[in-house]
Design a protein around this motif. Structure first.
Motif, PDB file in Angstrom:
ATOM      1  N   GLU A   1      46.151  37.772  33.824  1.00  0.00           N
ATOM      2  CA  GLU A   1      46.211  37.221  32.464  1.00  0.00           C
ATOM      3  C   GLU A   1      46.364  35.706  32.485  1.00  0.00           C
ATOM      4  N   GLN A   2      47.231  35.216  33.358  1.00  0.00           N
ATOM      5  CA  GLN A   2      47.422  33.767  33.463  1.00  0.00           C
ATOM      6  C   GLN A   2      46.159  33.078  33.958  1.00  0.00           C
ATOM      7  N   MET A   3      45.520  33.666  34.956  1.00  0.00           N
ATOM      8  CA  MET A   3      44.281  33.074  35.482  1.00  0.00           C
ATOM      9  C   MET A   3      43.215  33.018  34.403  1.00  0.00           C
ATOM     10  N   ALA A   4      43.056  34.114  33.687  1.00  0.00           N
ATOM     11  CA  ALA A   4      42.047  34.153  32.621  1.00  0.00           C
ATOM     12  C   ALA A   4      42.317  33.057  31.590  1.00  0.00           C
ATOM     13  N   GLN A   5      43.573  32.884  31.242  1.00  0.00           N
ATOM     14  CA  GLN A   5      43.943  31.868  30.268  1.00  0.00           C
ATOM     15  C   GLN A   5      43.656  30.463  30.808  1.00  0.00           C
ATOM     16  N   LEU A   6      44.012  30.209  32.052  1.00  0.00           N
ATOM     17  CA  LEU A   6      43.800  28.898  32.653  1.00  0.00           C
ATOM     18  C   LEU A   6      42.321  28.564  32.828  1.00  0.00           C
ATOM     19  N   VAL A   7      41.517  29.594  33.094  1.00  0.00           N
ATOM     20  CA  VAL A   7      40.085  29.396  33.324  1.00  0.00           C
ATOM     21  C   VAL A   7      39.302  29.478  32.009  1.00  0.00           C
ATOM     22  N   LYS A   8      39.997  29.917  30.945  1.00  0.00           N
ATOM     23  CA  LYS A   8      39.420  30.008  29.601  1.00  0.00           C
ATOM     24  C   LYS A   8      38.335  31.088  29.509  1.00  0.00           C
ATOM     25  N   ILE A   9      38.689  32.283  30.029  1.00  0.00           N
ATOM     26  CA  ILE A   9      37.807  33.452  29.919  1.00  0.00           C
ATOM     27  C   ILE A   9      38.676  34.652  29.554  1.00  0.00           C
ATOM     28  N   GLY A  10      38.030  35.755  29.198  1.00  0.00           N
ATOM     29  CA  GLY A  10      38.756  36.971  28.871  1.00  0.00           C
ATOM     30  C   GLY A  10      39.350  37.618  30.116  1.00  0.00           C
ATOM     31  N   VAL A  11      40.453  38.333  29.924  1.00  0.00           N
ATOM     32  CA  VAL A  11      41.113  39.009  31.040  1.00  0.00           C
ATOM     33  C   VAL A  11      40.183  40.039  31.669  1.00  0.00           C
ATOM     34  N   SER A  12      39.465  40.795  30.844  1.00  0.00           N
ATOM     35  CA  SER A  12      38.564  41.814  31.395  1.00  0.00           C
ATOM     36  C   SER A  12      37.449  41.174  32.216  1.00  0.00           C
ATOM     37  N   THR A  13      36.978  40.011  31.796  1.00  0.00           N
ATOM     38  CA  THR A  13      35.947  39.302  32.557  1.00  0.00           C
ATOM     39  C   THR A  13      36.510  38.847  33.893  1.00  0.00           C
ATOM     40  N   TYR A  14      37.704  38.273  33.876  1.00  0.00           N
ATOM     41  CA  TYR A  14      38.325  37.840  35.118  1.00  0.00           C
ATOM     42  C   TYR A  14      38.528  39.028  36.048  1.00  0.00           C
ATOM     43  N   ASN A  15      38.975  40.147  35.517  1.00  0.00           N
ATOM     44  CA  ASN A  15      39.190  41.358  36.302  1.00  0.00           C
ATOM     45  C   ASN A  15      37.899  41.802  36.979  1.00  0.00           C
ATOM     46  N   MET A  16      36.795  41.740  36.251  1.00  0.00           N
ATOM     47  CA  MET A  16      35.500  42.117  36.836  1.00  0.00           C
ATOM     48  C   MET A  16      35.106  41.170  37.969  1.00  0.00           C
ATOM     49  N   TYR A  17      35.387  39.881  37.814  1.00  0.00           N
ATOM     50  CA  TYR A  17      35.110  38.920  38.878  1.00  0.00           C
ATOM     51  C   TYR A  17      35.926  39.260  40.116  1.00  0.00           C
ATOM     52  N   GLU A  18      37.201  39.543  39.904  1.00  0.00           N
ATOM     53  CA  GLU A  18      38.098  39.805  41.028  1.00  0.00           C
ATOM     54  C   GLU A  18      37.712  41.091  41.770  1.00  0.00           C
ATOM     55  N   LYS A  19      37.230  42.074  41.039  1.00  0.00           N
ATOM     56  CA  LYS A  19      36.829  43.342  41.653  1.00  0.00           C
ATOM     57  C   LYS A  19      35.411  43.304  42.206  1.00  0.00           C
ATOM     58  N   GLY A  20      34.690  42.212  41.929  1.00  0.00           N
ATOM     59  CA  GLY A  20      33.324  42.099  42.416  1.00  0.00           C
ATOM     60  C   GLY A  20      32.320  42.869  41.583  1.00  0.00           C
ATOM     61  N   ASN A  21      32.704  43.236  40.359  1.00  0.00           N
ATOM     62  CA  ASN A  21      31.823  43.990  39.482  1.00  0.00           C
ATOM     63  C   ASN A  21      30.920  43.106  38.632  1.00  0.00           C
ATOM     64  N   ARG A  22      31.074  41.810  38.759  1.00  0.00           N
ATOM     65  CA  ARG A  22      30.287  40.866  37.964  1.00  0.00           C
ATOM     66  C   ARG A  22      30.141  39.579  38.749  1.00  0.00           C
ATOM     67  N   ASN A  23      28.982  38.970  38.689  1.00  0.00           N
ATOM     68  CA  ASN A  23      28.761  37.684  39.352  1.00  0.00           C
ATOM     69  C   ASN A  23      29.509  36.584  38.620  1.00  0.00           C
ATOM     70  N   VAL A  24      30.054  35.668  39.382  1.00  0.00           N
ATOM     71  CA  VAL A  24      30.810  34.556  38.814  1.00  0.00           C
ATOM     72  C   VAL A  24      29.884  33.362  38.647  1.00  0.00           C
ATOM     73  N   PRO A  25      29.703  32.888  37.405  1.00  0.00           N
ATOM     74  CA  PRO A  25      28.884  31.685  37.212  1.00  0.00           C
ATOM     75  C   PRO A  25      29.495  30.502  37.966  1.00  0.00           C
ATOM     76  N   ASP A  26      28.658  29.599  38.400  1.00  0.00           N
ATOM     77  CA  ASP A  26      29.101  28.465  39.207  1.00  0.00           C
ATOM     78  C   ASP A  26      30.191  27.646  38.517  1.00  0.00           C
ATOM     79  N   TYR A  27      30.041  27.409  37.224  1.00  0.00           N
ATOM     80  CA  TYR A  27      31.037  26.576  36.525  1.00  0.00           C
ATOM     81  C   TYR A  27      32.388  27.291  36.423  1.00  0.00           C
ATOM     82  N   ILE A  28      32.383  28.624  36.353  1.00  0.00           N
ATOM     83  CA  ILE A  28      33.632  29.383  36.338  1.00  0.00           C
ATOM     84  C   ILE A  28      34.246  29.385  37.739  1.00  0.00           C
TER      85      ILE A  28
END
Length: 72
Positions: free
Chosen positions: A16-43
């Motif tokens: 939750e803190q990471m998502a807030q600091l990076v300015k994205i949704g928690v579910s989006t951050y979770n998908m990045y961390e689990k490798g279920n979604r590609n992370v855009p370069d700027y993120i």
């Protein structure tokens, strides 16, 4: 290569803190961390900045291969 989850935990952040600091949704951050979604370069840049770790130590470089087909 450092796994994103371990890098985050080493800094003491929750997802939750990471998502807030990076300015994205928690579910989006979770998908990045689990490798279920590609992370855009700027993120990836934002995440690396928050974690104070070089981007290439967390994320693999993206490579695109163009295949050519010969007709006939």
């Amino acid at each position: 290569m450092i796994e994103l989850k371990f890098a985050r935990e080493a800094k003491g952040y929750t997802q939750e803190q990471m998502a807030q600091l990076v300015k994205i949704g928690v579910s989006t951050y979770n998908m990045y961390e689990k490798g279920n979604r590609n992370v855009p370069d700027y993120i990836a840049d934002r995440i690396a900045n928050v974690l104070q770790i070089p981007k290439d130590e967390i994320f693999l470089p993206v490579r695109f291969t163009v295949s050519k087909c010969k007709g006939g």
